[in-house]
Design a protein around this motif. Sequence first.
Motif, mmCIF file in Angstrom:
data_model
loop_
_atom_site.group_PDB
_atom_site.id
_atom_site.type_symbol
_atom_site.label_atom_id
_atom_site.label_comp_id
_atom_site.label_asym_id
_atom_site.label_seq_id
_atom_site.Cartn_x
_atom_site.Cartn_y
_atom_site.Cartn_z
ATOM 1 N N THR A 1 38.358 40.432 35.919
ATOM 2 C CA THR A 1 36.930 41.120 35.222
ATOM 3 C C THR A 1 36.966 41.391 33.570
ATOM 4 O OG1 THR A 1 35.899 43.096 35.324
ATOM 5 C CG2 THR A 1 35.975 41.882 37.759
ATOM 6 N N LYS A 2 35.485 41.171 33.320
ATOM 7 C CA LYS A 2 35.058 41.730 31.775
ATOM 8 C C LYS A 2 35.478 43.052 31.442
ATOM 9 C CE LYS A 2 30.930 42.117 28.153
ATOM 10 N NZ LYS A 2 30.563 42.279 28.559
ATOM 11 N N GLY B 1 31.695 36.037 26.295
ATOM 12 C CA GLY B 1 32.363 35.572 27.625
ATOM 13 C C GLY B 1 33.707 34.807 28.202
ATOM 14 N N PRO C 1 31.518 41.014 35.324
ATOM 15 C CA PRO C 1 31.612 39.852 35.257
ATOM 16 C C PRO C 1 33.023 39.901 35.605
ATOM 17 C CG PRO C 1 29.679 40.394 33.470
ATOM 18 C CD PRO C 1 30.709 41.771 34.491
ATOM 19 N N GLY D 1 37.567 31.304 38.290
ATOM 20 C CA GLY D 1 36.895 31.793 38.885
ATOM 21 C C GLY D 1 36.687 31.353 40.421
ATOM 22 N N TYR E 1 35.877 36.978 35.575
ATOM 23 C CA TYR E 1 35.800 35.639 34.850
ATOM 24 C C TYR E 1 37.190 34.964 35.285
ATOM 25 C CZ TYR E 1 34.894 38.608 30.515
ATOM 26 O OH TYR E 1 34.589 38.717 29.742
ATOM 27 N N LEU F 1 32.866 31.039 36.519
ATOM 28 C CA LEU F 1 33.680 30.553 35.666
ATOM 29 C C LEU F 1 34.349 29.791 36.179
ATOM 30 C CD1 LEU F 1 32.455 33.624 32.999
ATOM 31 C CD2 LEU F 1 31.655 31.349 33.052
ATOM 32 N N THR G 1 31.878 35.278 40.846
ATOM 33 C CA THR G 1 30.429 35.502 39.872
ATOM 34 C C THR G 1 30.545 35.785 38.650
ATOM 35 O OG1 THR G 1 29.102 36.736 40.566
ATOM 36 C CG2 THR G 1 29.013 34.724 41.784
ATOM 37 N N ASN G 2 29.706 34.838 37.491
ATOM 38 C CA ASN G 2 30.114 35.972 36.444
ATOM 39 C C ASN G 2 28.979 36.827 36.234
ATOM 40 O OD1 ASN G 2 27.524 34.612 36.652
ATOM 41 N ND2 ASN G 2 28.710 32.990 34.962
ATOM 42 N N THR G 3 28.386 37.581 37.089
ATOM 43 C CA THR G 3 27.431 38.612 37.854
ATOM 44 C C THR G 3 28.038 38.950 38.659
ATOM 45 O OG1 THR G 3 25.953 36.992 39.128
ATOM 46 C CG2 THR G 3 25.108 37.786 37.063
#
Lengths: 96, 366
Positions: free
Chosen positions: B18-19, A95, B357, B318, B359, B315, B333-335
């Motif tokens: 994002t991820k 993460g 997620p 974020g 970042y 995060l 958000t991380n969701t």
Amino acid sequence: MGVTIRLPGPLRERAGRRAAVHVEAATVRQALDALEHRFPGMRFALCEETGRLRPYVNVFLETENIRDLQGLETPVPDGATLHVLHSVAGGAGAGA
Amino acid sequence: MPAGRKYPKGTVVLAVGTKRGLFLLTSRDRRAWKPDGPYLAGRRIFHAVLDTRDGARLFAADNGDFYGSFVRYSDDFGRTWKDPVRTIAFPEGGGLALKNIWIVEPGRAAEPKTVFAGTDPAALFASRDGGRTWELNDGLQRHHTRARWQPGAGGLCLNSIVVHPTNPRRMWVAISAVGVMRTDDGGQTWTFCNKGTRADFLPEKYPEFGQCVHRLIPHPVNPDILYQQNHCGVYVTTNAGNSWTEIRGNLPSDFGFPMALDRHHPETIYTVVEDDTRSNVGDQFTVYRSTDAGRRWQRLTRGLPKGPTVRLGVLRHGMCTDALDPCGVYAGTNTGQLFASRNRGDSWKMIADYLPPIYSVTATVL
């Protein structure tokens, strides 16, 4: 005859869209050096600055992972094929 | 519209890292938002910023899963990307290997080709040609305590870069589990700026270094004022980092990641704090705002979700604000939910859901 290096999809753009590159080399390290010489920046995609292969990058000499052989010093016979593949890494990741 | 420009002047552009890729959300009125992307699809984009000092160059900290990390850049809002000619990397054989690029920060307005980047392992890189080539700052690497820096759970990441707006010899960096550092000689030497900030997880509560600073942001007018969101509280300095004062006030938690401020009303600052589960305190996702530089904090909840299953985290990169007045505030958000306020946080609306997620979120007004 030389050595054939087969590249995965994400790296082909760096090699002028080639799926395979032919080089002269006696070891895996020499093969990667030759690859870097022709396509500058390719080594950084495959190896960390420490010289080690990136954790999720695998190089196979035919069907054998060089990590199980002599690593980057693995001798490469004339006419052999090196396959560059990334690991199956699942869904988890670091993460931020 | 000029060639390469995709959006008209006045558009607010959100760059959402994002991820699994970079998304752009744009709006003319901050009511209706149009998503574009994903660009660099599938890749971990820790941070992205649109640099408008000379045109509109979009930088992305691209931490791909397998083949290395790069600061890529685009001059057409993400449609095509260039790689650096000399990339961010540690010296070969030096013992360090780049893990991730955490932040890309445009330099001073007077130096439009200068861009900075922060990495894990902690290091500062600079480009003087708009991202084509990068150089490692040796001064920070040679710090006499460097061998004693230990990573936090998120890594030994240089996560914030603040340049003095007019003094080219002064800048600050923030490093998780090390603290804030400042240079006054253009990066040749660095000193710690951690006096007054706590490290409750260490035997010595106020050490010289080792504090886990999550985010460092500058005052838009007074360069001696900076704010930090830390693992152990929220702080302000009014003397360029020589000392810090805690401004947790009535915040319900010491722990949080992001910070942002209103550039037109710089006494107004925003944060999101979390409980021990690393999500909202209680059942209400809340953004906290102070209008008096941290003396008292207000809970902003109108339009933000509440419920027994609401467990959201933001995060360190974020959350951001835009440069309009009243300022827009944005929290990802991380969701994968992206919330936006067009009225300084008084009310919120979810403008994107089901993203990977998030970042980072940055806002630019064209």
